[in-house]
Scaffold this motif. Structure first.
Motif, short mmCIF file in Angstrom:
data_model
loop_
_atom_site.label_atom_id
_atom_site.label_comp_id
_atom_site.label_asym_id
_atom_site.label_seq_id
_atom_site.Cartn_x
_atom_site.Cartn_y
_atom_site.Cartn_z
N LEU A 1 -19.22 23.97 -10.33
CA LEU A 1 -18.12 24.24 -11.27
C LEU A 1 -16.84 24.67 -10.56
N PRO A 2 -16.88 25.68 -9.64
CA PRO A 2 -15.64 26.01 -8.93
C PRO A 2 -15.07 24.82 -8.16
N ALA A 3 -15.96 24.00 -7.57
CA ALA A 3 -15.47 22.83 -6.85
C ALA A 3 -14.80 21.83 -7.79
N PHE A 4 -15.32 21.69 -9.00
CA PHE A 4 -14.70 20.80 -9.98
C PHE A 4 -13.29 21.25 -10.31
N PHE A 5 -13.10 22.56 -10.53
CA PHE A 5 -11.76 23.07 -10.84
C PHE A 5 -10.81 22.86 -9.66
N GLN A 6 -11.31 23.08 -8.45
CA GLN A 6 -10.45 22.94 -7.28
C GLN A 6 -10.03 21.49 -7.04
N ARG A 7 -10.86 20.54 -7.46
CA ARG A 7 -10.52 19.12 -7.26
C ARG A 7 -9.53 18.59 -8.31
N SER A 8 -9.30 19.35 -9.35
CA SER A 8 -8.37 18.89 -10.39
C SER A 8 -6.95 18.81 -9.82
N PRO A 9 -6.11 17.91 -10.32
CA PRO A 9 -4.75 17.76 -9.77
C PRO A 9 -3.94 19.05 -9.81
N TYR A 10 -4.07 19.80 -10.91
CA TYR A 10 -3.29 21.04 -11.03
C TYR A 10 -3.67 22.02 -9.93
N PHE A 11 -4.97 22.27 -9.76
CA PHE A 11 -5.41 23.25 -8.78
C PHE A 11 -5.14 22.77 -7.36
N SER A 12 -5.36 21.49 -7.09
CA SER A 12 -5.15 21.00 -5.73
C SER A 12 -3.69 21.15 -5.31
N LYS A 13 -2.75 20.87 -6.22
CA LYS A 13 -1.33 21.04 -5.88
C LYS A 13 -0.97 22.50 -5.71
#
Length: 340
Positions: A189-201
Motif C-alpha cells: 500500500l505505501p508503495a502504491f501511494f508513492q508510485r502515484s503521479p502526485y506523490f512521485s512529483k
C-alpha cells in the motif's frame, strides 16, 4: 277537525354511516379471522399428509447448510495507519477510491499492488478514515460555527475547512477473505501511494530541496570551521595578558566575538543532523501495520444448518402450493368444459 300528526324524523345520516362503518369492520375482521384459521388448518392437514416429503426436504436443507458453512469463506477487515506530510484529504480519498473500484477487477488491482491475481481476487474493498487530533476537531468546529452563514451559501467551504484542519495521518481499511493477503499489503500500500503521479512529483521536489539544503549547510559549516580554526590559532598566538576578542582573516581584523561563531556552528551542526535524519525517514511512514483481523459477518455452523432446513422446508410448502393450484385449475377447466 282533522288530526295533525308530526312526521317521524329518521335518525341522523351521520349516525347511520358510523354504525354501518363499524359493522363492516367487525364483519371484515371476523371474515379475516375465519380465513386465517382455515389457512392454519390447511397447513396442518398438508403437513400431516406430506410429512415424509417435508421432513426429507428439511434434512436435506440441514445437510446443505452444514456443507455450505465449510466451503464459505469469511470476510475479514483490518486497518493500517499511515502518515505523510504529502497527504491531503482529496488526494488520499481519490487514491483509495480508485483501489476500491478496482476490487471488482482483480487483474488490474494485482498490477497496481504488485500481487498475484489470485491474491487480488480475495480482496473485497478499501476505505479511508482521517485521524484527527482533538485540537484540530475543536478548531474545525469553531471555524464552522463562525462561518455558518457562509457555509449555507457555499457548502463547498466545508471541504476546505476539513482539508485545512485534517492531519497527515490516515487509517486505510481493507476487507478480504484471506488474512495473509491483508498482511502482505503492509509494504504494497505505501508503495502504491508513492508510485502515484502526485506523490512521485512531490517526493522528487522534496528530495531536491533536501539536497540543496544539505549542500548549503555543508558550505556554511565549512566556512564556520575555517573561522573556528582561525579563532583557535589567534587565541594560541595571543601573548598572555592581551585580549583575544578579535579574529584575523584575509589580512583584516574583524571584531567579532568568537563565542557567537561557535554557537552558530553548533546550531548548523544540529540542522545538518536533522536534515540527514529527515532524508532517512520514508516519505510515507507506517505508524501501525495491519492487525486485529475481525470477521465482518460470522455465522456458526448450526445457524447455517437451521437456515438451510428452513429454506428447503419453505420450498417444500411452495411445491405443495403449486400442486394444489394446479389441481384447482384442472377441476376448473373440467367444470367449464362440462357444465352439466
Amino acid at each position: 277537525m282533522s288530526d295533525f300528526q308530526r312526521p317521524t324524523q329518521p335518525p341522523h345520516s351521520d349516525e347511520i354511516d358510523i354504525r354501518s362503518f363499524f359493522r363492516s369492520i367487525r364483519r371484515g375482521l371476523a371474515s379475516l379471522g375465519r380465513r386465517f384459521v382455515a389457512l392454519l388448518a390447511l397447513i396442518r392437514r398438508t403437513s400431516v399428509r406430506h410429512k415424509g416429503m417435508l421432513i426429507t426436504l428439511f434434512l436435506i436443507g440441514i445437510a446443505i447448510g452444514v456443507g455450505f458453512s465449510f466451503i464459505k469463506k469469511d470476510t475479514y477487515s483490518s486497518s493500517i495507519m499511515l502518515r505523510s506530510s504529502l497527504f491531503t484529504p482529496r488526494v488520499i480519498t481519490s487514491l483509495v477510491s480508485r483501489l476500491d473500484e478496482m476490487a471488482d477487477r482483480p487483474r488490474q488491482l494485482a498490477a497496481e499492488l504488485n500481487i498475484s491475481p489470485e491474491e487480488a481476487a480475495t480482496i473485497r474493498g478499501f476505505s479511508v478514515q482521517a485521524v484527527f487530533e482533538p485540537v484540530s476537531l475543536e478548531f474545525q468546529n469553531l471555524v464552522k460555527k463562525r462561518l455558518r452563514s457562509d457555509i449555507e451559501e457555499d457548502p463547498s467551504l466545508t471541504d476546505n475547512i476539513e482539508a485545512m484542519t485534517t492531519g497527515d495521518t490516515y487509517l486505510i481499511y481493507v476487507t478480504a477473505t484471506n488474512v495473509e493477503v491483508i498482511r502482505s499489503l503492509d509494504q504494497q500500500l505505501p508503495a502504491f501511494f508513492q508510485r502515484s503521479p502526485y506523490f512521485s512529483k512531490r517526493m522528487a521536489l522534496l528530495k531536491r530541496q533536501e539536497q540543496q539544503l544539505a549542500q548549503r549547510l555543508e558550505k556554511d559549516l565549512a566556512s564556520l570551521d575555517s573561522l573556528k580554526s582561525a579563532i583557535i590559532a589567534s587565541i594560541r598566538n595571543t601573548p598572555a595578558g592581551q585580549g583575544a576578542g578579535f579574529v584575523l582573516t584575509d589580512n583584516r581584523i574583524d571584531e567579532t566575538r568568537y563565542s557567537t561563531l561557535f554557537q552558530d556552528a553548533d546550531y548548523l551542526y544540529r540542522k545538518k543532523l536533522q536534515a540527514d535524519l529527515a532524508a532517512e525517514v520514508p516519505a510515507i511512514e507506517v505508524i501501525q501495520p495491519f492487525g486485529n483481523y475481525a470477521p465482518l459477518f460470522s455465522v456458526s455452523k448450526p445457524v447455517y444448518a437451521l437456515l438451510g432446513g428452513i429454506i428447503f422446508l419453505a420450498i417444500g410448502y411452495l411445491l405443495l402450493l403449486l400442486k394444489g393450484l394446479n389441481r384447482y385449475l384442472i377441476r376448473y377447466d373440467q367444470k367449464r368444459n362440462n357444465p352439466a
